[in-house]
Write a protein that holds these residues in place. Sequence first.
Motif: not given
Length: 331
Positions: A144-158
Amino acid sequence: MNIKFLCKLFFSTILLTCKADKSDNTNEAIALLAIANQGQTLNLEFEVTANGQTFESNRALTVNGVSNVTFRDLRFFVSEITLVRADGSTTLATLNDDGVWQTKNVALLDFENGKSVTGAHGGTSTGMNSKVTGSVAPGSYTEIQFTIGVPEDLNHLQINDSKAPLNIGAMYWAWASGYKHAKIEFTKEPAATTTKWTNMHLGSTGFGSSPAATACRNDIVNGVFGNCPAKFRPRIRLKGNLSLGNQKIRMNLDKLLSGYTHLEAGDADGLGTCMPLQPTANFLRCNPLVTNLGLKGRVSNAASALDQTDLDAGVGSVNTSFQQEVFSLGN
């Protein structure tokens, strides 16, 4: 009794039975197909430990042999959960969208209990969450793999336009600048009175005034994302026997803080600032926290390193040659 009538009755019974069997088989096939389309249930239970004990925020703990370590905040986003088969093929999990702890395939894990007497940066919350739920394509998986963080395409939402947990101000830097992928704050001084906190806030950015960093900031202003050179998104890979319907994943704070030098009473208040969005001259002291998660750290505190060297070395990117030990599979 009329023989012809008995024959008709016999064959009618057989015909009805066959029709019933056919109907049952069809219903069963439809049910199995529905289950296949829904996928395999994914239930991940994250747990945090320190000195072999279950973690609790705002309580003095022993971490790596250091006593009286208190965490006032411990939150991080999890995304891009991927399952790997023995042949190396992968499938991406789909998370349940509950609009509270999970949305857009991003989950927030929150281990702080809101009892901080000094207050964390951006405030605390009373709600807590240690679970990630969803589904994945049926199959047998070995990793199993996972990323700690918000993906770049969502990272700059308001955040005002986003559903929870992507609308939590404490997990956001400022307009368009992005989320705090992880927010971890602790001290070894008396928590009720000290100002000597280590604030580890991971975010995607670009250091200094280098061309790459400048381009990163300009892109954000113009609504173009993905070019920030310092990602600071740890990518965790865990191999072993998986039980996806009830899988524990353990975070070991002794491993996270290994090699880190705690702030003393006589140190400057800001010495424990570990925020890559606005790097300070003392960020190098935070390297153990960053590198223990499997990211590349700073190479120097010199101005030239802030502008160029570290970017060329890929600071904040995943160190694929390093085997992190902070996260492991639990029983």
